[in-house]
Enzyme design. Structure first.
Site, mmCIF file in Angstrom:
data_model
loop_
_atom_site.group_PDB
_atom_site.id
_atom_site.type_symbol
_atom_site.label_atom_id
_atom_site.label_comp_id
_atom_site.label_asym_id
_atom_site.label_seq_id
_atom_site.Cartn_x
_atom_site.Cartn_y
_atom_site.Cartn_z
ATOM 1 N N TYR A 470 30.845 35.710 112.653
ATOM 2 C CA TYR A 470 29.906 35.754 111.715
ATOM 3 C C TYR A 470 30.514 35.281 110.349
ATOM 4 O O TYR A 470 29.883 34.079 109.704
ATOM 5 C CB TYR A 470 29.457 37.200 111.266
ATOM 6 C CG TYR A 470 28.541 37.615 110.272
ATOM 7 C CD1 TYR A 470 28.812 37.994 109.035
ATOM 8 C CD2 TYR A 470 27.142 37.399 110.765
ATOM 9 C CE1 TYR A 470 27.880 38.265 108.140
ATOM 10 C CE2 TYR A 470 26.031 37.542 109.528
ATOM 11 C CZ TYR A 470 26.357 37.973 108.402
ATOM 12 O OH TYR A 470 25.397 38.234 107.585
ATOM 13 N N ASP A 637 10.709 36.428 111.538
ATOM 14 C CA ASP A 637 11.486 36.746 110.673
ATOM 15 C C ASP A 637 11.521 36.241 109.290
ATOM 16 O O ASP A 637 11.391 35.193 109.136
ATOM 17 C CB ASP A 637 12.647 35.776 111.316
ATOM 18 C CG ASP A 637 14.057 35.793 110.938
ATOM 19 O OD1 ASP A 637 15.059 35.582 111.539
ATOM 20 O OD2 ASP A 637 14.305 36.792 109.657
HETATM 21 O O1 LIG Z 1 19.524 39.903 102.494
HETATM 22 C C1 LIG Z 1 20.087 40.654 102.762
HETATM 23 N N1 LIG Z 1 21.155 40.736 103.170
HETATM 24 C C2 LIG Z 1 21.957 39.464 103.515
HETATM 25 C C3 LIG Z 1 21.428 38.689 104.765
HETATM 26 O O2 LIG Z 1 20.591 39.580 105.530
HETATM 27 N N2 LIG Z 1 21.855 37.406 105.274
HETATM 28 C C4 LIG Z 1 22.645 36.879 104.627
HETATM 29 C C5 LIG Z 1 22.694 35.557 105.238
HETATM 30 C C6 LIG Z 1 21.521 35.611 106.124
HETATM 31 C C7 LIG Z 1 21.239 36.960 106.368
HETATM 32 C C8 LIG Z 1 21.977 37.420 107.815
HETATM 33 O O3 LIG Z 1 23.395 36.981 107.636
HETATM 34 O O4 LIG Z 1 21.651 38.295 108.491
HETATM 35 O O5 LIG Z 1 19.320 41.934 102.664
HETATM 36 C C9 LIG Z 1 18.540 42.048 101.877
HETATM 37 C C10 LIG Z 1 17.973 43.570 101.908
HETATM 38 C C11 LIG Z 1 17.655 44.080 103.160
HETATM 39 C C12 LIG Z 1 17.381 45.398 103.266
HETATM 40 C C13 LIG Z 1 17.797 46.345 102.110
HETATM 41 C C14 LIG Z 1 18.287 45.573 100.884
HETATM 42 C C15 LIG Z 1 18.284 44.328 100.835
#
Ligand SMILES: O=C(NCC(=O)N1CCC[C@H]1C(=O)O)OCc1ccccc1
Length: 706
Positions: A470, A637
């Site tokens: 990751y 998504d």
């Molecule tokens: O974006 C993220 N987190 C980072 C994320 O999901 N990323 C970061 C890069 C792409 C993707 C992944 O790796 O799953 O969370 C948003 C969120 C969700 C629920 C509650 C508060 C805030």
């Protein structure tokens, strides 16, 4: 040998953008519109290539039945107590969604409290967030559909089992918290967002507000209680354990938040914006509310502590010079998470070389009182309210799905007993062994890696290997029970390797910072050196090695096949972030700047442009070809929007697919009524895992044995 005639989608030669003097073309920008006829026909054309290839796998049915029957074991979560009842998620094995049961005592068989499977035929409605009121009489629950991040919140009267009439909508990335009058409820929402909001849109999520809802009223009556100018802030609202404060922790990206608070009167409804007192007004560190003793508030923070620590802040005098450390930073181990219990105790979990240790500290003095004895593995959850003298924790590892322990604190003793152990049918875990190795990356850094294989293997480089990673967002890949990886080890006679590369939080912020911003290339180097290690140590060889990663891990996979295609036989890139110059424009993408930086800043554009997968597809030299590559994405998504994968596969097939030496397939699997992954019904998980294995088996010519 295989050959494929990939679709030839229209390639715009005029779509170009100038970044600080560098002209960047974007020929498939039109794929950014999920609803256009052109995009829809592109998706259909891709499925016409991929579907027959996956279905032609001779082992498809036996892979599916093997994965299904390994998934098919009864699952139980750690019980949680609300009011005078216990609640527990259960799954008989392959129910699409787990069912929430309620019990009067710890050991009665209980009855169904909420069955999310009833909300849809195909299990695509998931229970994504829950929050009981303080007295346990009202249950707030959030439902998400088709894998989207959007949540609708309903309220259930626990006594009657009836739902209140209101439904709260347009909620995303939200905390949930109750006033102690059991009537007021705080949540975060994007109530002003216009247009489609079902998870198939790519609209940027901006201007989240914190709202106060009065139980039994319509959402239109809700009060906007916290508002900040910055449109990128997400509001965390947490009512303190004493019920007299609302702690507000605005976060802009995925790291470092502010801290404000308001005094609240649990016996008065809120009718207007709250007066907030600032405590932390810069984005320099993470602060996570633990609990408070009167005006003395405890936070888990990385402020001046790369391995995190517990700090005490007096809200009557919150100036930083008066802060005190309650539990100092440990120089080696990461303070991973913390749970207050039995009124006077803090349960603290450290991460020590990617395994959890667990201890009890005194809430007032910070003195350590007790060490738990744990096997090598992960603490999945700890449950129990602050004022309970009983807690549960669940533990798991690569070969242990879940062991739930009950801990009771009575007359100064700490009594612990195994409450429930999940047994996996038709898996003899004594056939396997797991170990942790350390290998050196390009810059000499020692990187930990877990390896699972059958006992008694001969390391002659002939075995297939599945390498997973990751590498971002402070996320820790700790030992956990995964069905598909055990099927790979057992039925493909394979090696499963999990590399704890930089960008994660396995060694605190030192590790996260080592894989952020201009250091992002370290993640790719660490992962490529994991592959070299596995080949040099004769676990496998390049043309038997598959790499797999999702989301930020999908970026990892795509960057690695661009940079070192000769190292891998196959690559599985799930819901990847692949257009690093434009990711911040869609849904919550802007929040990832705290790991990636942003192409709107010149210095950051330079290092993003160097590795951005979409912009670095390179024709390999001397007859080398790209590995067999499968991208996966889904139409709902809205965490990582599908356009990343659609644009990347279009470019890959066009640039590489037509080369004579490129025999390996370059494909994409686009799922419908599915999203980033959270809440995905078991049926869809099994189909996806089956088809990933079909792809790998076909591409690497791997036999599958029952
Ligand atoms: O974006 C993220 N987190 C980072 C994320 O999901 N990323 C970061 C890069 C792409 C993707 C992944 O790796 O799953 O969370 C948003 C969120 C969700 C629920 C509650 C508060 C805030």
């Amino acid at each position: 040998t295989m050959s494929f005639n990939y679709p030839k989608p229209p390639r715009s030669e005029t779509c170009k953008e100038n970044f600080f003097g560098t002209e960047v073309s974007d020929p498939y920008r039109w794929l950014e519109d999920p609803d256009s006829d052109e995009t829809r026909s592109f998706v259909n054309a891709q499925n016409l290539i991929t579907r027959p290839f996956l279905d032609s796998c001779p082992y498809k049915e036996s892979i599916k039945s093997r994965i299904t029957n390994l998934w098919n074991y009864p699952k139980h979560s750690a019980p949680t107590k609300h009011g005078n009842k216990y609640y527990q998620y259960r799954n008989t094995g392959i129910q699409n969604q787990s069912v929430l049961f309620v019990q009067n005592t710890l050991f009665d068989k209980g009855e169904i409290f909420l069955d999310p499977n009833a909300f849809s035929e195909d299990g695509t409605v998931a229970l994504s967030a829950t929050c009981f009121s303080e007295d346990g009489n009202t249950f707030a629950y959030g439902l998400s559909s088709s894998g989207s991040d959007w949540v609708e919140i309903r309220f259930k009267n626990v006594i009657t089992g009836e739902d209140y009439s209101e439904i709260l909508k347009k909620i995303k990335y939200s905390s949930m918290s109750w006033m102690h009058d059991n009537k007021g409820f705080f949540y975060g929402g994007y109530l002003n967002q216009v247009g489609k909001a079902d998870g198939s849109e790519t609209t940027s999520s901006e201007n989240q507000r914190l709202y106060y809802h009065e139980l039994g009223t319509d959402q239109s009556q809700d009060v906007e209680v916290v508002e900040f100018e910055d449109k990128e802030l997400r509001m965390g609202g947490h009512v303190s354990h004493c019920g007299e404060y609302l702690i507000v922790t605005p976060i802009k990206g995925c790291k470092n938040n502010l801290v404000y608070f308001a005094r609240i009167d649990p016996n008065k409804t809120i009718t207007k914006k709250l007066e907030l007192t600032p405590v932390v007004t810069n984005f320099e560190a993470d602060y996570e509310y633990v609990t408070n003793i009167g005006s003395k508030f405890l936070f888990r923070t990385n402020k001046d502590a790369l391995n995190y620590k517990i700090v005490a802040i007096d809200f009557n005098n919150p100036v930083e010079s008066e802060w005190e450390d309650l539990i100092e930073e440990n120089p080696k181990d990461v303070l991973d998470y913390i749970h207050v219990i039995n009124n006077t105790m803090l349960v603290v979990c450290y991460l020590k070389d990617v395994k959890h240790t667990m201890h009890i500290f005194d809430l007032k003095t910070g003195i350590k009182l007790h060490d738990f004895k744990l096997d090598m593995g992960t603490i999945y959850a700890i449950t129990g309210k602050r004022y309970y003298n009983e807690m549960f924790y669940s533990f798991g590892s690569f070969l242990t799905p879940n062991k739930i322990y009950r801990v009771e604190f009575t007359d100064g003793q700490i009594k612990e007993e195994l409450y429930h152990e999940t047994k996996v049918g038709n898996l003899d875990s004594s056939m396997f062994e797991t170990k942790q190795v350390f290998y050196k990356s390009r810059d000499g850094t020692d990187i930990p890696m877990f390896i699972i294989n059958k006992k008694g293997i001969v390391r002659d480089g002939s075995m297939p290997c599945l390498l997973y990673g990751y590498g971002g967002f402070n996320v820790n890949l700790t030992p956990s029970f995964g069905v598909s990886r055990l099927v790979f080890v057992n039925n493909f006679n394979g090696i499963y390797a999990l590399a704890n590369i930089r960008g994660g939080g396995e060694y605190g912020d030192k590790w996260h910072n080592g894989g952020r911003f201009e250091n992002k290339q370290n993640c790719f180097d660490d992962f490529q050196h994991a592959a070299k290690y596995l080949i040099e140590e004769k676990y496998t060889r390049a043309d038997k090695l598959t790499i797999q990663g999702g989301s930020n891990g999908g970026l990892l996979i795509a960057a690695c096949i661009n940079q070192a295609p000769e190292l891998f036989g196959a690559a599985i890139c799930q819901v990847g972030v692949l257009d690093m110059l434009r990711y911040h424009k869609f849904t919550i993408g802007y929040a990832w700047k705290t790991d990636y930086g942003c192409s709107e800043e010149e210095e950051q554009f330079k290092y993003l442009y160097k590795y951005s997968p979409l912009h670095n597809i390179t024709i390999p030299k001397d007859g080398v070809q790209y590995p067999a590559t499968l991208l996966l994405t889904a139409d709902h998504d809205d965490r990582v929007v599908p356009l990343h994968s659609l644009k990347f596969i279009a470019e890959l097939q066009t640039k590489i697919g037509s080369f004579p030496q490129q025999k390996n397939p370059l494909m994409i699997r686009i799922e419908t009524k599915a999203g980033h992954g959270a809440g995905k019904p078991i049926a869809k998980i099994i189909d996806e895992e089956t088809e990933v294995f079909c792809f790998i088996s076909k591409a690497l010519d791997l036999p599958f044995s029952e």
